[in-house]
Scaffold this motif. Structure first.
Motif, PDB file in Angstrom:
ATOM      1  N   ARG A  12       0.855  -1.189   0.000  1.00 55.72           N
ATOM      2  CA  ARG A  12       0.000   0.000   0.000  1.00 55.72           C
ATOM      3  C   ARG A  12       0.890   1.238   0.000  1.00 55.72           C
ATOM      4  NH1 ARG A  12      -3.325  -0.477   5.248  1.00 55.72           N
ATOM      5  NH2 ARG A  12      -1.733  -1.930   5.966  1.00 55.72           N
ATOM      6  N   PHE A  13       0.282   2.383  -0.297  1.00 58.78           N
ATOM      7  CA  PHE A  13       1.038   3.635  -0.366  1.00 58.78           C
ATOM      8  C   PHE A  13       0.403   4.685   0.533  1.00 58.78           C
ATOM      9  CE2 PHE A  13       2.021   1.403  -4.260  1.00 58.78           C
ATOM     10  CZ  PHE A  13       3.399   1.556  -4.350  1.00 58.78           C
ATOM     11  N   ASP A  14       1.237   5.327   1.331  1.00 61.99           N
ATOM     12  CA  ASP A  14       0.787   6.432   2.163  1.00 61.99           C
ATOM     13  C   ASP A  14       0.968   7.775   1.465  1.00 61.99           C
ATOM     14  OD1 ASP A  14       0.137   4.738   4.319  1.00 61.99           O
ATOM     15  OD2 ASP A  14       2.227   4.728   4.993  1.00 61.99           O
ATOM     16  N   ASP A  16       2.863   9.626  -2.516  1.00 63.37           N
ATOM     17  CA  ASP A  16       3.388   9.417  -3.866  1.00 63.37           C
ATOM     18  C   ASP A  16       4.876   9.053  -3.773  1.00 63.37           C
ATOM     19  OD1 ASP A  16       4.415   9.644  -6.433  1.00 63.37           O
ATOM     20  OD2 ASP A  16       3.423  11.544  -6.879  1.00 63.37           O
ATOM     21  N   PRO A  68      -3.806  -3.186  -6.003  1.00 65.39           N
ATOM     22  CA  PRO A  68      -4.928  -2.657  -6.775  1.00 65.39           C
ATOM     23  C   PRO A  68      -4.837  -3.156  -8.216  1.00 65.39           C
ATOM     24  CG  PRO A  68      -3.734  -0.913  -5.618  1.00 65.39           C
ATOM     25  CD  PRO A  68      -2.887  -2.135  -5.536  1.00 65.39           C
ATOM     26  N   TRP A 352       3.173   2.038  -8.422  1.00 64.45           N
ATOM     27  CA  TRP A 352       2.315   3.198  -8.149  1.00 64.45           C
ATOM     28  C   TRP A 352       1.847   3.834  -9.450  1.00 64.45           C
ATOM     29  CZ3 TRP A 352       2.074   8.476  -8.909  1.00 64.45           C
ATOM     30  CH2 TRP A 352       1.204   9.190  -8.069  1.00 64.45           C
ATOM     31  N   THR A 355      -1.029   2.025 -11.000  1.00 68.92           N
ATOM     32  CA  THR A 355      -2.238   1.923 -10.188  1.00 68.92           C
ATOM     33  C   THR A 355      -2.721   3.318  -9.798  1.00 68.92           C
ATOM     34  OG1 THR A 355      -0.842   1.514  -8.222  1.00 68.92           O
ATOM     35  CG2 THR A 355      -1.716  -0.411  -9.381  1.00 68.92           C
ATOM     36  N   GLU A 356      -2.254   3.814  -8.666  1.00 70.17           N
ATOM     37  CA  GLU A 356      -2.736   5.110  -8.198  1.00 70.17           C
ATOM     38  C   GLU A 356      -2.311   6.256  -9.098  1.00 70.17           C
ATOM     39  OE1 GLU A 356      -2.813   7.958  -4.207  1.00 70.17           O
ATOM     40  OE2 GLU A 356      -2.107   5.884  -4.055  1.00 70.17           O
ATOM     41  N   ARG A 360      -4.959   8.786 -10.569  1.00 64.81           N
ATOM     42  CA  ARG A 360      -4.922  10.238 -10.381  1.00 64.81           C
ATOM     43  C   ARG A 360      -4.999  10.962 -11.713  1.00 64.81           C
ATOM     44  NH1 ARG A 360      -0.598  12.010  -5.668  1.00 64.81           N
ATOM     45  NH2 ARG A 360      -1.411  10.684  -3.974  1.00 64.81           N
ATOM     46  N   ALA A 365      -9.034   8.528  -8.549  1.00 66.89           N
ATOM     47  CA  ALA A 365      -8.280   7.968  -7.426  1.00 66.89           C
ATOM     48  C   ALA A 365      -9.091   7.915  -6.146  1.00 66.89           C
ATOM     49  CB  ALA A 365      -6.988   8.760  -7.206  1.00 66.89           C
ATOM     50  N   ARG A 370      -6.144   2.199  -5.339  1.00 63.60           N
ATOM     51  CA  ARG A 370      -5.533   2.142  -4.014  1.00 63.60           C
ATOM     52  C   ARG A 370      -6.183   1.042  -3.184  1.00 63.60           C
ATOM     53  NH1 ARG A 370      -6.346   6.868  -0.634  1.00 63.60           N
ATOM     54  NH2 ARG A 370      -8.312   7.213  -1.731  1.00 63.60           N
ATOM     55  N   ALA A 372      -7.397   0.898   0.113  1.00 64.39           N
ATOM     56  CA  ALA A 372      -7.752   1.800   1.203  1.00 64.39           C
ATOM     57  C   ALA A 372      -9.226   1.606   1.518  1.00 64.39           C
ATOM     58  CB  ALA A 372      -7.478   3.258   0.808  1.00 64.39           C
TER      59      ALA A 372
END
Length: 429
Positions: A12-14, A16, A68, A352, A355-356, A360, A365, A370, A372
């Motif tokens: 997962r990403f918190d 960028d 994702p 990233w 996916t995100e 974006r 997004a 993500r 989340a």
């Protein structure tokens, strides 16, 4: 209420990772995702979620990696049948392969056949959302959205508009571009998980009148995206300058007609001038990097240094100018181009982007891209040892990134262990 608990490794990403670096990524060696009503309802350590959700159906993927679903931010589904056609640069490619194939999409049955095949291929490769160009034919748009809707996909597309420098059977007019696009927009935009994108192919195939008509339509529907091509090849740029002698640069051919904005998606964008970069940053537009296409057609090397700032950057196959339906192969090509530009993209940054980052760029997004809480459960599960060559390298890995990178560089559809659309399994390896 039916619940499914997916167990495996999680990334997962918190933030960028193109801005914050790989530390923006979070890895759970034994994590879990709870799916309820097609959305992500809980995330955490597997043992904790098992204890909290004792009634959930459990699907244990072991050491496989839950991500994702991949998001392809720029494709041409009508070019499915001509992918990997030999040896042409952009303008020759269009005339030799693309335009003759796109002529066939006025046939609704043919368009439906290709759309079915296209989504079969993208789902097999772990791609759960695509933003595609169609052809000038409304039938091509209907076929794409009908197939996407039947599969429950989040999908985006638009009628490609051209009124010059194309064969007779592929030209509309400024009025027809406006009328057809408006009708299709009103028919499909916001239906289930579908979004319409206003789509001039690029300035060489649209007169100023057509560009203005589509700019007017975008002004009337600012919640829609607009997609086109920008500065893909140097000979294309020279062509644009000849067609628009009054324009300050290529981007100005769009800006002057109301086709520059925060919802704009500008594919390729390899050979940008300083003013163009400044304006793209000012309006918050998105660029879409198409690495396999850029190398296959010989366009040039995208500058990934543009990502992570005011300009959003998505990643895309650009099939069929791009040479693969796989976002894994696309990530590998982005890594190789980055190396040639002096920037080695980290595996976290590549994932990233696919996916995100693409979510974006497409302004979705808040829905997909993500892992989340509350996000739509479009997910892909990767087998990090899908072939003997990949497995023997991954076995030596000391970190998740060393284990994942061989799959990015050498993986294909065999690495796709499972695909879920809104929580529902649609592809299982």
């Amino acid at each position: 209420m039916a619940e499914t608990l997916l167990i495996g490794q999680l990334v997962r990403f918190d933030a960028d990772p193109l801005v914050e670096g790989p530390a923006a990524a979070r890895h759970d060696a034994r994590g879990a995702v709870l799916i309820r009503d097609g959305k992500i309802a809980d995330i955490g350590q597997a043992d904790d979620l098992r204890a909290r959700h004792t009634g959930a159906e459990q699907v244990d993927h072991g050491q496989r990696l839950i991500l994702p679903g991949f998001i392809d931010a720029h494709a041409h589904y009508p070019q499915t049948g001509i992918i990997a056609s030999w040896g042409k640069r952009l303008i020759d490619w269009l005339n030799s392969y693309t335009f003759p194939e796109e002529m066939r999409f006025g046939d609704r049955a043919y368009a439906a056949e290709v759309a079915r095949r296209y989504f079969d291929l993208t789902l097999a490769n772990g791609t759960t959302t695509v933003a595609s160009y169609c052809t000038i034919h409304p039938e091509s748009v209907d076929a794409y959205f009908e197939q996407a809707r039947a599969r429950g996909l989040r999908a985006l597309a638009g009628k490609t508009c051209m009124d010059r420098n194309a064969p007779d059977g592929l030209r509309d007019s400024a009025q027809a571009a406006y009328d057809d696009s408006k009708t299709l927009l009103e028919k499909w935009h916001g239906v289930d998980r579908l979004s319409y994108i206003i789509t001039p192919r690029f300035s060489p195939t649209s007169t100023p009148g057509q560009l203005s008509a589509l700019g007017a339509l975008w002004a009337e529907h600012p919640d829609c995206l607009m997609q086109t091509h920008l500065s893909e090849q140097t000979d294309e740029i020279a062509w644009v300058k000849g067609l628009f002698p009054e324009a300050r640069d290529y981007l100005d051919t769009y800006e002057a007609h109301g086709l520059l904005g925060a919802g704009g998606l500008y594919g390729h964008a390899i050979h940008l001038e300083p003013r163009e970069l400044d304006r793209l940053r000012e309006v918050g537009a998105a660029l879409v990097h198409c690495p396999t296409s850029n190398t296959f057609i010989g366009s040039g090397l995208f500058d990934m240094g543009l990502a992570g700032g005011a300009i959003r950057v998505g990643l895309a196959t650009d099939t069929g100018g791009g040479s693969s339906f796989s976002m894994l192969r696309t990530m590998a090509a982005a890594y190789e181009i980055g190396q040639l530009r002096g920037r080695a993209l980290h595996p976290a940054q590549l994932i990233w982007l696919a996916t995100e980052g693409s979510a974006r760029a497409l302004r979705i997004a808040d829905k997909v891209g993500r892992i989340a809480l509350g996000m739509e459960a479009d997910l892909v599960v990767l087998d990090l040892g899908s072939t003997p060559a990949i497995e023997q390298r991954a076995r030596r890995a000391d970190t998740i990134w060393e284990a994942l990178f061989p799959t990015i560089m050498m993986g294909d559809d065999r690495a796709i262990a499972e695909v879920r659309i809104a929580g529902r399994t649609v592809q299982a390896g």
